[in-house]
Design a protein around this motif. Structure first.
Motif, short mmCIF file in Angstrom:
data_model
loop_
_atom_site.label_atom_id
_atom_site.label_comp_id
_atom_site.label_asym_id
_atom_site.label_seq_id
_atom_site.Cartn_x
_atom_site.Cartn_y
_atom_site.Cartn_z
N PHE A 129 0.84 -1.21 0.00
CA PHE A 129 0.00 0.00 0.00
C PHE A 129 0.87 1.26 0.00
O PHE A 129 0.67 2.18 -0.80
CB PHE A 129 -0.92 -0.02 1.22
N PHE A 130 1.86 1.29 0.90
CA PHE A 130 2.73 2.46 0.97
C PHE A 130 3.59 2.60 -0.29
O PHE A 130 3.94 3.71 -0.70
CB PHE A 130 3.61 2.40 2.21
N ALA A 131 3.96 1.45 -0.90
CA ALA A 131 4.75 1.52 -2.13
C ALA A 131 3.97 2.20 -3.24
O ALA A 131 4.53 2.97 -4.04
CB ALA A 131 5.17 0.11 -2.57
N VAL A 132 2.68 1.94 -3.31
CA VAL A 132 1.83 2.62 -4.29
C VAL A 132 1.72 4.10 -3.95
O VAL A 132 1.75 4.98 -4.83
CB VAL A 132 0.44 1.97 -4.34
N VAL A 133 1.61 4.42 -2.66
CA VAL A 133 1.45 5.82 -2.25
C VAL A 133 2.72 6.61 -2.53
O VAL A 133 2.66 7.73 -3.07
CB VAL A 133 1.10 5.88 -0.74
N PHE A 134 3.88 6.07 -2.19
CA PHE A 134 5.13 6.81 -2.32
C PHE A 134 5.78 6.67 -3.69
O PHE A 134 6.72 7.38 -4.00
CB PHE A 134 6.12 6.37 -1.25
N GLY A 135 5.30 5.75 -4.50
CA GLY A 135 5.81 5.62 -5.85
C GLY A 135 6.88 4.57 -5.98
O GLY A 135 7.49 4.11 -5.01
N VAL A 136 7.12 4.16 -7.24
CA VAL A 136 8.12 3.13 -7.54
C VAL A 136 9.51 3.74 -7.44
O VAL A 136 9.75 4.87 -7.84
CB VAL A 136 7.87 2.57 -8.96
N GLY A 137 10.46 2.96 -6.91
CA GLY A 137 11.83 3.43 -6.78
C GLY A 137 12.38 3.14 -5.40
O GLY A 137 11.66 2.72 -4.49
N ALA A 138 13.68 3.39 -5.26
CA ALA A 138 14.35 3.11 -4.00
C ALA A 138 13.78 3.95 -2.86
O ALA A 138 13.54 3.46 -1.76
CB ALA A 138 15.85 3.34 -4.14
N LYS A 139 13.54 5.25 -3.13
CA LYS A 139 13.02 6.13 -2.09
C LYS A 139 11.64 5.68 -1.62
O LYS A 139 11.37 5.60 -0.41
CB LYS A 139 12.96 7.56 -2.61
N GLY A 140 10.77 5.37 -2.56
CA GLY A 140 9.43 4.92 -2.20
C GLY A 140 9.46 3.61 -1.45
O GLY A 140 8.68 3.39 -0.51
N ALA A 141 10.37 2.69 -1.85
CA ALA A 141 10.47 1.40 -1.18
C ALA A 141 10.96 1.55 0.26
O ALA A 141 10.49 0.87 1.17
CB ALA A 141 11.38 0.47 -1.96
N VAL A 142 11.94 2.45 0.46
CA VAL A 142 12.45 2.69 1.81
C VAL A 142 11.33 3.21 2.71
O VAL A 142 11.13 2.73 3.83
CB VAL A 142 13.62 3.69 1.78
N LEU A 143 10.59 4.18 2.23
CA LEU A 143 9.49 4.73 3.03
C LEU A 143 8.40 3.68 3.25
O LEU A 143 7.82 3.58 4.35
CB LEU A 143 8.89 5.95 2.32
N ALA A 144 8.10 2.90 2.23
CA ALA A 144 7.05 1.88 2.35
C ALA A 144 7.42 0.83 3.39
O ALA A 144 6.62 0.50 4.28
CB ALA A 144 6.80 1.22 1.00
#
Length: 625
Positions: A129-144
């Motif tokens: 869910f958070f990966a979709v919210v924060f977007g694809v990529g290393a930054k989004g994955a870290v936050l997710a």
């Protein structure tokens, strides 16, 4: 001591092996990109998708790049991003889990509700869910991954904070006026640091695996960057013809994850760590000004009631006054309301508990009622911090185990008296001498575990003397001590009363102890004072059946050895099921129908419809009705 404990962990076979493995993983993450980036990025179109060979130990990828070197170089990205995600999970979870201790009742409920809702969802679902919210990529994955791991860490923090918040040294700091944030940072977090660190270390292994999973499905690191999960996803299609390309990054994830998990488990076992609100009372009744006709009254309590949802009222209409230099004892069985009365006076009853009184004043200042201005609240806080001392019954939990004794004594003086660090420490050493602690200067630099039970209780009394106390509330201060040390502590309280004209409220279940040093005795039963009499009249002048039963239950040298010890028949009443009439009627040998129908009021210092003479109590010696 902490260094020795950690070294002991590293000396165990599992701890040494896991520590060495983790060290190798971290060193690779730091130095591998520096040493082998050129080899990892070199394209060789003449050797595409080759299997293992002497030149390329694990073969090459679809661009001819050496897979072995790429696995080594990818360690930095994989480990770094996993540690960043773990840090986000720890910080966010720590903030949410500590919120009830900082935000108070309403804010704490909101934070707890957020945590409860988040914990109900599977971690993988939250991460997606958070990966979709924060977007694809290393930054989004870290936050997710970070925010998905926060709820479990928040729940752990809530549990640990709640456990420490109930300790006596937290109550003592609260009386000293320590603010919520400072309480959390200086007293609570240091005592839960070990389990938090251990669980963060173990969590890093799970975070590494989760991050590799997001990269594997294309939501994590994006080309041209790569990590172990990305490499595993790119080589999966050729796993049957070129298995080394897929197995190598997978093995790297497993080894690194095991390094974090095994080291965390070793530390948890070595340190004995399990791997799995604090505020001033703010009451609505308007305060009643202290009476002017009792100038030497230190504490005035009139019609004090303490209630909890249910409704349960364990303290019902307690009234008494303590004068300067007076020692007043409060006795009664467990559950009679003694400690709750003391906590209510000390402003330590937390919601959902409610405190009300016709009057509750200390040195003429009201303790209940909303304060209209902030400066007035500061005056009350300073008054309680310097003139009110609380000595708790368990010397083993009265001090913060992570701080030196002298530092804990000096904290109140720095907070309320404005002393410098050096002056406050000198004052602490002087107070330790005042309570007969030998080698006070050396002892002030020691930790609580280096003190015996009696010395720790003396130091607790010394903490109360850091200011200029007008009242010391001692809640069963001799419970955990042997009889010799009990006598020393009681003599110390007597000496302090005599030398400094300090009032003392001594709470105890031992009526013989109270009769030795108190001027007056309050006998409590079922949340009420049933008799108030001078201690000199306790042995021969007590008139309430409960008081006489307590006295009869104390063995002495004349107690026959061939007869059973005296007991009070029946059991204390349940505060949630208070009977009609006198609460002691079902246990009393002299109860009448009126006793069971009407609750007696305190008249002529005794609350009983049939106060008895001493001779009528001989049958209590054998426990007869």
């Amino acid at each position: 001591m902490m260094r020795r404990r950690w070294m002991a962990v590293l000396r165990t076979p599992v701890g040494a092996g896991a520590g060495l493995l983790l060290l190798v993983v971290l060193l690779l993450a730091v130095f591998a990109p520096v040493l082998w980036s050129d080899q990892a990025n070199a394209i060789d179109t003449d050797h595409l998708l080759q299997g293992p060979s002497a030149e390329h130990w694990l073969g090459t990828d679809n661009l001819g790049r050496d897979i072995f070197y790429r696995v080594l170089v990818a360690s930095r990205t994989s480990i770094l991003l996993a540690l960043l995600a773990t840090s986000i999970a720890v910080v966010t979870g720590l903030a949410l889990g500590s919120a009830p201790a900082i935000l108070g009742k309403r804010g704490g409920r909101i934070a707890t509700a957020v945590v409860n809702i988040a914990v109900a969802f599977p971690g993988l679902l939250l991460a997606l869910f958070f990966a979709v919210v924060f977007g694809v990529g290393a930054k989004g994955a870290v936050l997710a991954i970070g925010f998905a791991g926060a709820p479990s860490f928040a729940r752990l923090t809530q549990t640990l904070v709640a456990g420490v918040a109930e300790r006596d040294f937290i109550s003592a700091a609260r009386i000293a006026g320590v603010g919520r944030f400072r309480m959390l940072v200086r007293h609570i977090l240091p005592n839960i640091a070990e389990p938090l660190v251990v669980n963060a270390t173990i969590g890093a292994g799970g975070t590494l695996l989760a991050f590799a999973g997001l990269s594997f499905i294309g939501l994590g690191v994006q080309p041209p960057a790569y990590d172990w999960g990305r490499m595993l996803g790119e080589s999966l299609s050729g796993i049957y013809v070129h298995p080394a390309a897929a197995l190598a990054p997978g093995v790297a994830v497993v080894i690194a994850g095991l390094a974090f998990n095994l080291f965390g488990e070793a530390v948890a076992k070595g340190l004995g760590v399990q791997v799995p609100r604090a505020r001033w009372a703010d009451r609505t009744p308007e305060a009643t000004p202290a009476r002017d006709d009792d100038n030497d009254a230190v504490l005035v309590v009139e019609d004090l009631q303490v209630s909890f949802p249910g409704p349960v009222t364990p303290v019902r209409g307690v009234s008494f006054t303590i004068h300067k230099g007076e020692i007043v004892g409060v006795v009664g069985e467990s559950g009679s309301g003694k400690s709750l009365t003391a906590l209510a006076v000390a402003q330590l009853i937390e919601p959902p508990g409610q405190v009300s009184a016709a009057e509750l004043s200390f040195l003429g200042a009201p303790l209940l009622g909303r304060l209209p201005v902030r400066s007035t609240a500061a005056v009350r806080r300073r008054l309680l911090g310097t003139s009110f001392a609380m000595v708790f019954q368990d010397p083993m939990t009265s001090f913060n185990p992570t701080k030196r004794i002298g530092v804990q004594l000096a904290e109140g003086a720095r907070e309320h008296q404005g002393l410098t660090r050096r002056a406050a420490m000198d004052r602490a050493i002087d107070r330790l001498r005042a309570v007969r602690v030998p080698a006070a200067e050396r002892r002030a630099r020691q930790y609580p575990h280096e003190f015996s039970g009696g010395m720790r209780q003396r130091a607790m009394i010394g903490m109360g003397l850091m200011g200029a106390p007008a009242l010391i509330v001692a809640d069963e201060p001799t419970t955990a001590l042997d009889v010799t040390v009990q006598r020393q502590v009681l003599r110390l309280l007597e000496t302090i009363r005599t030398e400094d004209d300090v009032a003392v409220l001594l709470i105890s279940h031992d009526i013989s102890v109270v009769s030795q040093i108190c001027d007056r005795v309050l006998v409590m039963y079922a949340g009420r004072i049933v008799e108030d009499l001078p201690s000199t009249e306790l042995a021969n002048g007590a008139r309430h059946p409960y008081t006489r039963a307590l006295l009869a239950a104390v063995p002495d040298l004349d107690t026959p050895l061939d007869e059973p010890l005296a007991v009070i028949p029946g059991r204390p009443v349940d505060p949630a099921r208070m009977p009609v009439g006198c609460a002691f009627a079902e246990r009393c040998a002299f109860a009448s129908d009126r006793c069971r129908a009407e609750d007696p009021v305190l008249v002529d210092q005794v609350a009983c419809w049939h106060p008895q003479a001493q001779a009528e109590y001989s049958n209590f010696r054998t426990g007869q009705r």
